[in-house]
Motif scaffolding. Structure first.
Motif, PDB file in Angstrom:
ATOM      1  N   ILE A 167       0.833  -1.203   0.000  1.00 32.96           N
ATOM      2  CA  ILE A 167       0.000   0.000   0.000  1.00 32.96           C
ATOM      3  C   ILE A 167       0.869   1.254   0.000  1.00 32.96           C
ATOM      4  O   ILE A 167       0.586   2.222  -0.710  1.00 32.96           O
ATOM      5  CB  ILE A 167      -0.960   0.000   1.207  1.00 32.96           C
ATOM      6  N   GLU A 168       1.934   1.243   0.774  1.00 31.99           N
ATOM      7  CA  GLU A 168       2.866   2.377   0.794  1.00 31.99           C
ATOM      8  C   GLU A 168       3.482   2.592  -0.581  1.00 31.99           C
ATOM      9  O   GLU A 168       3.645   3.733  -1.031  1.00 31.99           O
ATOM     10  CB  GLU A 168       3.956   2.128   1.835  1.00 31.99           C
ATOM     11  N   PHE A 169       3.817   1.491  -1.242  1.00 32.62           N
ATOM     12  CA  PHE A 169       4.360   1.590  -2.603  1.00 32.62           C
ATOM     13  C   PHE A 169       3.342   2.217  -3.552  1.00 32.62           C
ATOM     14  O   PHE A 169       3.678   3.084  -4.365  1.00 32.62           O
ATOM     15  CB  PHE A 169       4.763   0.203  -3.099  1.00 32.62           C
ATOM     16  N   LEU A 170       2.074   1.795  -3.457  1.00 33.22           N
ATOM     17  CA  LEU A 170       1.024   2.333  -4.319  1.00 33.22           C
ATOM     18  C   LEU A 170       0.798   3.820  -4.072  1.00 33.22           C
ATOM     19  O   LEU A 170       0.578   4.589  -5.013  1.00 33.22           O
ATOM     20  CB  LEU A 170      -0.281   1.568  -4.089  1.00 33.22           C
ATOM     21  N   ILE A 171       0.848   4.217  -2.801  1.00 34.39           N
ATOM     22  CA  ILE A 171       0.660   5.635  -2.464  1.00 34.39           C
ATOM     23  C   ILE A 171       1.785   6.471  -3.062  1.00 34.39           C
ATOM     24  O   ILE A 171       1.555   7.555  -3.622  1.00 34.39           O
ATOM     25  CB  ILE A 171       0.591   5.812  -0.940  1.00 34.39           C
ATOM     26  N   HIS A 172       3.007   5.948  -2.965  1.00 33.75           N
ATOM     27  CA  HIS A 172       4.155   6.652  -3.553  1.00 33.75           C
ATOM     28  C   HIS A 172       3.971   6.792  -5.067  1.00 33.75           C
ATOM     29  O   HIS A 172       4.225   7.867  -5.642  1.00 33.75           O
ATOM     30  CB  HIS A 172       5.438   5.882  -3.237  1.00 33.75           C
ATOM     31  N   LEU A 173       3.520   5.715  -5.708  1.00 30.46           N
ATOM     32  CA  LEU A 173       3.298   5.739  -7.156  1.00 30.46           C
ATOM     33  C   LEU A 173       2.189   6.720  -7.523  1.00 30.46           C
ATOM     34  O   LEU A 173       2.313   7.493  -8.483  1.00 30.46           O
ATOM     35  CB  LEU A 173       2.941   4.330  -7.634  1.00 30.46           C
ATOM     36  N   ALA A 174       1.106   6.717  -6.745  1.00 29.76           N
ATOM     37  CA  ALA A 174      -0.013   7.621  -7.009  1.00 29.76           C
ATOM     38  C   ALA A 174       0.409   9.081  -6.840  1.00 29.76           C
ATOM     39  O   ALA A 174      -0.002   9.951  -7.623  1.00 29.76           O
ATOM     40  CB  ALA A 174      -1.181   7.301  -6.080  1.00 29.76           C
ATOM     41  N   ASN A 175       1.229   9.360  -5.836  1.00 30.22           N
ATOM     42  CA  ASN A 175       1.715  10.725  -5.628  1.00 30.22           C
ATOM     43  C   ASN A 175       2.608  11.192  -6.769  1.00 30.22           C
ATOM     44  O   ASN A 175       2.568  12.365  -7.167  1.00 30.22           O
ATOM     45  CB  ASN A 175       2.458  10.824  -4.300  1.00 30.22           C
ATOM     46  N   GLN A 176       3.403  10.279  -7.308  1.00 28.99           N
ATOM     47  CA  GLN A 176       4.225  10.617  -8.470  1.00 28.99           C
ATOM     48  C   GLN A 176       3.344  10.989  -9.656  1.00 28.99           C
ATOM     49  O   GLN A 176       3.635  11.944 -10.385  1.00 28.99           O
ATOM     50  CB  GLN A 176       5.135   9.441  -8.831  1.00 28.99           C
ATOM     51  N   LYS A 177       2.286  10.225  -9.836  1.00 29.25           N
ATOM     52  CA  LYS A 177       1.356  10.505 -10.936  1.00 29.25           C
ATOM     53  C   LYS A 177       0.636  11.836 -10.718  1.00 29.25           C
ATOM     54  O   LYS A 177       0.383  12.575 -11.673  1.00 29.25           O
ATOM     55  CB  LYS A 177       0.341   9.361 -11.066  1.00 29.25           C
ATOM     56  N   MET A 178       0.313  12.143  -9.474  1.00 32.50           N
ATOM     57  CA  MET A 178      -0.333  13.410  -9.165  1.00 32.50           C
ATOM     58  C   MET A 178       0.594  14.588  -9.490  1.00 32.50           C
ATOM     59  O   MET A 178       0.155  15.606 -10.056  1.00 32.50           O
ATOM     60  CB  MET A 178      -0.743  13.463  -7.693  1.00 32.50           C
ATOM     61  N   GLU A 179       1.860  14.462  -9.155  1.00 32.91           N
ATOM     62  CA  GLU A 179       2.822  15.527  -9.449  1.00 32.91           C
ATOM     63  C   GLU A 179       2.985  15.725 -10.948  1.00 32.91           C
ATOM     64  O   GLU A 179       3.054  16.859 -11.435  1.00 32.91           O
ATOM     65  CB  GLU A 179       4.161  15.203  -8.786  1.00 32.91           C
ATOM     66  N   GLU A 180       3.063  14.613 -11.689  1.00 37.22           N
ATOM     67  CA  GLU A 180       3.152  14.706 -13.143  1.00 37.22           C
ATOM     68  C   GLU A 180       1.872  15.318 -13.710  1.00 37.22           C
ATOM     69  O   GLU A 180       1.908  16.119 -14.650  1.00 37.22           O
ATOM     70  CB  GLU A 180       3.390  13.323 -13.746  1.00 37.22           C
ATOM     71  N   ASN A 181       0.749  14.964 -13.150  1.00 36.22           N
ATOM     72  CA  ASN A 181      -0.544  15.519 -13.564  1.00 36.22           C
ATOM     73  C   ASN A 181      -0.556  17.040 -13.395  1.00 36.22           C
ATOM     74  O   ASN A 181      -1.033  17.775 -14.265  1.00 36.22           O
ATOM     75  CB  ASN A 181      -1.644  14.881 -12.722  1.00 36.22           C
TER      76      ASN A 181
END
Length: 260
Positions: A167-181
């Motif tokens: 879950i921590e890995f997924l949150i990190h990945l989602a935050n990266q996508k949010m920053e790129e967004n």
């Protein structure tokens, strides 16, 4: 043209029907920029969000997506952390999915060339799933969409099916996508602002110069299509195939089916 202005007036007079009931702060500048122009009217938008969506197990096994049976345990348009997600998961009683949904914008356009301008800016800004649809009544809608989504199931019938480390890995990945967004939205706004200013300047050119610019665009677009398809033709064939189309229906097909 009168029909478009009537649609725009009716649309902007409506109350916001979203769950939030207001524009997302990060999407607001783009929406206001477009609505300030006579040839555009935004119909829906989302700046991008991270969602923990819970559905019933029976609905999850069905073929249809049943949004009415879906509850949001968590939704944020900002970066998220582990504690927020884990706290929300404690409330889970059904099947929970973690989603990242990027920026999306739908714009009603007065003419096809207006939608074409938006499409070009969207693609150049990184929104490569954008496209144009043309309705039977002549309604032209440009959709700004991206492909960097994320959707991962986390629990079943309230039972967590993955580790907290995952879950921590997924949150990190989602935050990266949010920053790129966010970067793409900023890039889209700046390029859109410039494109609209350039379009105004172009509209003030003599008719002969505008026709020349249009011909060059069509020539380049068709040359690119031929190159991408790997079609080998002679220079003479290129000259014949790259002439601007006189049939408006042909031009309609080019842009209506353009989904990158």
């Amino acid at each position: 043209m009168a029909a478009f202005q009537r649609r725009k007036a009716q649309r902007l007079a409506r109350a916001d029907g979203s769950r939030k009931g207001a524009l997302d702060a990060r999407a607001a500048p783009v929406v206001r920029l477009l609505n300030a122009r006579a040839q555009f009217c935004t119909t829906s938008s989302c700046s991008g969000r991270l969602v923990l969506a819970q559905g019933h197990a029976a609905a999850a096994r069905g073929c249809a997506v049943q949004k009415k049976d879906c509850a949001w345990l968590l939704v944020t348009h900002e970066l998220c952390d582990r504690d927020h997600v884990m706290t929300a998961l404690e409330k889970a009683t059904g099947d929970v999915v973690l989603k990242f949904e990027p920026f999306v914008l739908h714009v009603l356009c007065r003419e096809l060339q207006d939608a074409q301008l938006l499409h070009s800016v969207a693609i150049d800004s990184g929104f490569r799933n954008s496209g144009i649809t043309v309705g039977r009544g002549g309604k032209i809608v440009m959709a700004v969409r991206s492909t960097h989504c994320l959707e991962v199931p986390l629990s079943h019938n309230g039972k967590l099916m993955v580790s907290e480390e995952y879950i921590e890995f997924l949150i990190h990945l989602a935050n990266q996508k949010m920053e790129e967004n966010r970067r793409r939205i900023d890039r889209f706004y700046k390029r859109l602002e410039l494109a609209l200013k350039t379009a105004v300047s172009t509209n003030n050119l003599p008719a002969e110069e505008m026709e020349k610019n249009c011909s060059v665009y069509v020539h380049r677009r068709k040359r690119k299509t031929i190159r991408e398809q790997g079609v080998r033709t002679s220079p003479k064939d290129h000259d014949e195939e790259l002439q601007p189309e006189d049939d408006p229906e042909s031009n309609l097909d080019i842009f209506a089916e353009m989904m990158i």
